[in-house]
Design a protein around this motif. Structure first.
Motif, PDB file in Angstrom:
ATOM      1  N   GLU A 297      -6.999   5.706  -4.248  1.00 60.09           N
ATOM      2  CA  GLU A 297      -6.532   6.825  -3.859  1.00 60.09           C
ATOM      3  C   GLU A 297      -5.311   7.314  -4.799  1.00 60.09           C
ATOM      4  OE1 GLU A 297      -4.811   3.973  -1.149  1.00 60.09           O
ATOM      5  OE2 GLU A 297      -7.065   4.645  -1.833  1.00 60.09           O
TER       6      GLU A 297
ATOM      7  N   GLU B 238      -7.938  -4.115   0.008  1.00 62.24           N
ATOM      8  CA  GLU B 238      -9.237  -4.108  -0.193  1.00 62.24           C
ATOM      9  C   GLU B 238      -9.832  -5.474   0.586  1.00 62.24           C
ATOM     10  OE1 GLU B 238     -10.223  -1.249  -4.132  1.00 62.24           O
ATOM     11  OE2 GLU B 238     -10.119  -3.420  -4.265  1.00 62.24           O
TER      12      GLU B 238
ATOM     13  N   TRP C   6     -10.616  10.877   0.764  1.00 62.89           N
ATOM     14  CA  TRP C   6      -9.316  10.238   1.088  1.00 62.89           C
ATOM     15  C   TRP C   6      -8.592  11.728   1.777  1.00 62.89           C
ATOM     16  CZ3 TRP C   6      -9.525   9.193  -4.807  1.00 62.89           C
ATOM     17  CH2 TRP C   6      -9.849   7.890  -5.130  1.00 62.89           C
TER      18      TRP C   6
ATOM     19  N   GLN D 281      -3.449  -2.920  -4.555  1.00 61.66           N
ATOM     20  CA  GLN D 281      -4.639  -2.514  -4.274  1.00 61.66           C
ATOM     21  C   GLN D 281      -5.879  -3.461  -3.767  1.00 61.66           C
ATOM     22  OE1 GLN D 281      -6.292   0.368  -7.154  1.00 61.66           O
ATOM     23  NE2 GLN D 281      -8.692   0.015  -6.370  1.00 61.66           N
TER      24      GLN D 281
ATOM     25  N   LYS E 147     -13.023  -3.952   2.488  1.00 61.35           N
ATOM     26  CA  LYS E 147     -13.647  -2.843   1.536  1.00 61.35           C
ATOM     27  C   LYS E 147     -14.111  -3.442   0.059  1.00 61.35           C
ATOM     28  CE  LYS E 147     -10.402   0.222   4.208  1.00 61.35           C
ATOM     29  NZ  LYS E 147      -9.372   1.116   3.918  1.00 61.35           N
TER      30      LYS E 147
ATOM     31  N   ARG F 247       0.902   4.044  -3.052  1.00 58.40           N
ATOM     32  CA  ARG F 247       0.722   5.421  -2.714  1.00 58.40           C
ATOM     33  C   ARG F 247       1.770   6.496  -3.189  1.00 58.40           C
ATOM     34  NH1 ARG F 247      -2.995   4.528   2.766  1.00 58.40           N
ATOM     35  NH2 ARG F 247      -4.619   3.973   1.920  1.00 58.40           N
TER      36      ARG F 247
ATOM     37  N   THR G 224      -5.000   9.674   3.220  1.00 57.29           N
ATOM     38  CA  THR G 224      -4.461   8.825   1.979  1.00 57.29           C
ATOM     39  C   THR G 224      -4.110   9.769   0.921  1.00 57.29           C
ATOM     40  OG1 THR G 224      -6.436   8.196   1.341  1.00 57.29           O
ATOM     41  CG2 THR G 224      -5.380   6.689   2.854  1.00 57.29           C
TER      42      THR G 224
ATOM     43  N   THR H 205       0.758  -1.240  -0.005  1.00 58.49           N
ATOM     44  CA  THR H 205       0.050  -0.155  -0.153  1.00 58.49           C
ATOM     45  C   THR H 205       0.836   1.186   0.031  1.00 58.49           C
ATOM     46  OG1 THR H 205      -1.718  -1.063   1.122  1.00 58.49           O
ATOM     47  CG2 THR H 205      -1.762   1.275   1.232  1.00 58.49           C
TER      48      THR H 205
ATOM     49  N   SER I  53     -12.560   0.402  -4.126  1.00 58.90           N
ATOM     50  CA  SER I  53     -12.921   1.582  -3.305  1.00 58.90           C
ATOM     51  C   SER I  53     -11.243   2.181  -2.800  1.00 58.90           C
ATOM     52  CB  SER I  53     -13.504   0.974  -2.037  1.00 58.90           C
ATOM     53  OG  SER I  53     -12.734   0.225  -1.229  1.00 58.90           O
ATOM     54  N   CYS I  54     -10.480   1.564  -2.863  1.00 61.31           N
ATOM     55  CA  CYS I  54      -9.112   2.268  -2.772  1.00 61.31           C
ATOM     56  C   CYS I  54      -8.115   2.631  -3.687  1.00 61.31           C
ATOM     57  CB  CYS I  54      -8.187   1.003  -1.847  1.00 61.31           C
ATOM     58  SG  CYS I  54      -8.900   0.170  -0.177  1.00 61.31           S
TER      59      CYS I  54
END
Length: 615
Positions: free
Chosen positions: A531, A519, A568, A515, A524, A480, A573, A476, A528-529
């Protein structure tokens, strides 16, 4: 029995077997339940003796398989490769028919307190017990009531036909549920092997007649036509041979024409073992195997015959063995000298090769199951495959320091970029030596993560890898930090003009995989992730706005981005350098607001609403 885990005593196994056979004879009831003392309740499922309830033609699949519905079983997939598990559709539909009634009973049991639940089934009742146990573990995971490894609940099957594929096995091992599934198989029992052959080759009256042998309404084991039984046995073992040979060639890394011929001209069964298998020989020896590849080889090689003359007797024995579990378990469970085949056990190729008592016992047990030198080579290959997965993990573990050092340098780079217009925009312009150095780190990290992705794609890492928090966190953080740089590089070089939008055609698997890990780990919704990808959406919005595309067509994406950015921001995030004056985000949003002030919120509005958060 210690080999089966601390939560399963011999008495519990015997009680489960007894109730499973009682359910076998109570075909008018979907399942039976029985309390054992104050701490155990057993649910036993009835089987089916109609061939139509073993295989369904719906969906047109050769082996009656169907992909799992993630709404029902969220965990049953490969996270990285996004492959859904396949299961026997007929058995799954049978379980879904009784699920609501079962759910009420199970929920009452869970609400009672610390009672252990054991799901069990003989023959076709086994797959129902498997689906019930998986459903329970999914429920407990979603409620975060227990960690998978700490649950006391179990599934015990006796002579259960294979009903799940390798993705199901992968998912159950990843979730750390595998040890809670224990399957007892008599060496000569044909029923667990039946799904290795397509229904089209066994349904021509043969399977109907074979299954009628086990009909609980029959007073005694009825005779079946000897010639039909022999043909059924030979045909089934021919398909089992194809499945086992293809799997062995794959384990050994063989690129032989044999493997290509098998897969090219013969449709192989998708069904594969999972969980712990306890094989029972005719002489009372017990063999415990947890490696699914090794189990498949034993299922085939333990029924190999020396000559065609043995077929009629072997066919008859393969049917009678299916009803022998109660006697064998009552007689042999708990005896000394149980052999467990795991990665620490040396599998002897020839008798008399060693004076080690444990190797001698292993050799005698393998002989008792009729496992030839060729079979033992296949078992060694299965063991080595597991060892190689661990070795691969050790290899990538050694890269952690390289990865963390590179991430630290990129973090320092992002901090320095705040004075030059922001992390994304500075890298997109690529005007300074620092941008070049950041690109070197980006490429360095891509090489490390692409190697991990290739191993995951080929299932060459331990199944638990995808669910380990340390790797989920590391993946993660990497996504990011680095994906915005990949997006900037993609659009700076105008790759979108040749390839298409980044999210549709240009996004590397290393970001899709990591990702999905997050999740799945955080329970999740899929997607949805995202970002780390909003820059790609922003670049596409900028181009569409410049091309004067109708605002009505852009409005749904704008609303979605606005909603996600607010979330976010509040989660921390998305970092604050994205909102520096003059950044791509601020300029694009300002233009959208200028053109449509009534329908696009000024970006400063929702930035200020999250000003207390770490951006």
């Amino acid at each position: 029995m210690a080999e089966l885990g601390k939560n399963l005593s011999d008495d519990k196994v015997k009680a489960a077997c007894h109730l499973a056979f009682k359910a076998h004879k109570s075909h008018d009831k979907a399942f039976l339940e029985e309390k054992r003392g104050s701490d155990v309740i057993i649910f036993a499922f009835a089987g089916s003796w109609s061939a139509d309830e073993w295989f369904t033609a719906a969906g047109g699949q050769a082996f009656g398989e169907t992909k799992i519905d993630l709404e029902q079983f969220h965990c049953l997939r490969s996270i990285s490769n996004d492959e859904l598990a396949k299961v026997n559709q007929a058995f799954l539909l049978k379980f879904l028919e009784i699920k609501s009634t079962l759910e009420t009973k199970v929920m009452n049991t869970l609400n009672d307190g610390k009672r252990q639940i054991i799901f069990t089934g003989h023959s076709a009742g086994g797959p129902l017990a498997i689906f019930a146990t998986t459903w329970l573990f999914e429920h407990l995971r979603s409620k975060r009531r227990v960690q998978p490894s700490s649950t006391t609940h179990n599934c015990l099957t006796f002579g259960s036909p294979l009903s799940t594929d390798h993705i199901f096995c992968h998912a159950v091992r990843r979730e750390d549920w595998s040890d809670h599934f224990v399957h007892f198989v008599m060496r000569h029992d044909i029923v667990p092997r039946i799904p290795l052959a397509p229904p089209s080759s066994t349904m021509g009256g043969a399977l109907h007649e074979i299954l009628s042998v086990f009909n609980p309404n029959a007073q005694n084991l009825p005779d079946v036509n000897s010639m039909l039984a022999s043909e059924f046995f030979v045909n089934l073992m021919r398909h089992a041979s194809c499945a086992a040979t293809h799997a062995a060639c794959t384990l050994m890394g063989s690129a032989s024409m044999l493997r290509d011929t098998i897969s090219g001209f013969i449709e192989l069964s998708p069904y594969r073992p999972f969980g712990t298998f306890l094989f029972c020989s005719t002489n009372g020896r017990l063999l415990v195997v947890k490696n699914p590849d090794a189990v498949l080889q034993i299922l085939f090689y333990s029924l190999q015959l020396k000559s065609e003359m043995e077929v009629p007797d072997a066919a008859k024995t393969s049917l009678s063995a299916h009803m022998a579990y109660k006697d064998e378990i009552n007689k042999n469970l708990g005896r000394q000298g149980v052999v467990c085949l795991d990665t620490s056990v040396e599998i002897p190729l020839n008798s008399g090769d060693s004076m080690d008592p444990h190797i001698i016992l292993t050799d005698e047990t393998l002989n008792d199951f009729g496992l030839s030198a060729r079979a033992r080579l296949c078992l060694r290959a299965a063991t080595e495959s597991e060892k190689q997965k661990v070795a691969n993990l050790s290899k990538i573990e050694q890269n952690k320091k390289i990865m963390k050092d590179a991430m630290t340098k990129l973090e320092n780079y992002r901090f320095a970029c705040e004075a030059r217009g922001g992390y994304y925009d500075s890298f997109r312009k690529n005007q300074c030596i620092e941008d070049f150095q950041a690109n070197v780190k980006r490429l360095e990290l891509a090489g490390v993560w692409d190697e991990i992705v290739e191993m995951l794609k080929r299932y060459e890492l331990p199944e638990k890898f995808e669910g380990q928090k340390e790797w989920v966190d590391l993946g993660t953080e990497y996504r990011r930090f680095v994906e915005p740089l990949d997006i900037a590089n993609y659009y700076r070089h105008l790759k979108n003009e040749d390839t298409g939008p980044y999210l549709e055609r240009g996004r590397p698997r290393r970001y899709r995989y990591t990702q999905r890990w997050l999740e799945q780990f955080g329970q999740k919704p899929s997607g949805s992730c995202g970002e780390s990808t909003f820059w790609a959406d922003l670049e596409e919005l900028r181009m569409k706005t410049s091309n004067r595309e109708p605002f009505a067509a852009l409005k749904p994406k704008i609303d979605e981005m606005e909603k996600n950015l607010k979330r976010w921001l509040s989660e921390g995030t998305v970092k604050r350098d994205a909102f520096l004056e003059g950044s791509t985000l601020v300029k694009v949003w300002a233009e959208l607001h200028r053109l449509n002030p009534a329908q696009v919120q000024d970006i400063t509005g929702f930035i200020s609403s999250s000003s207390s958060s770490e951006l």
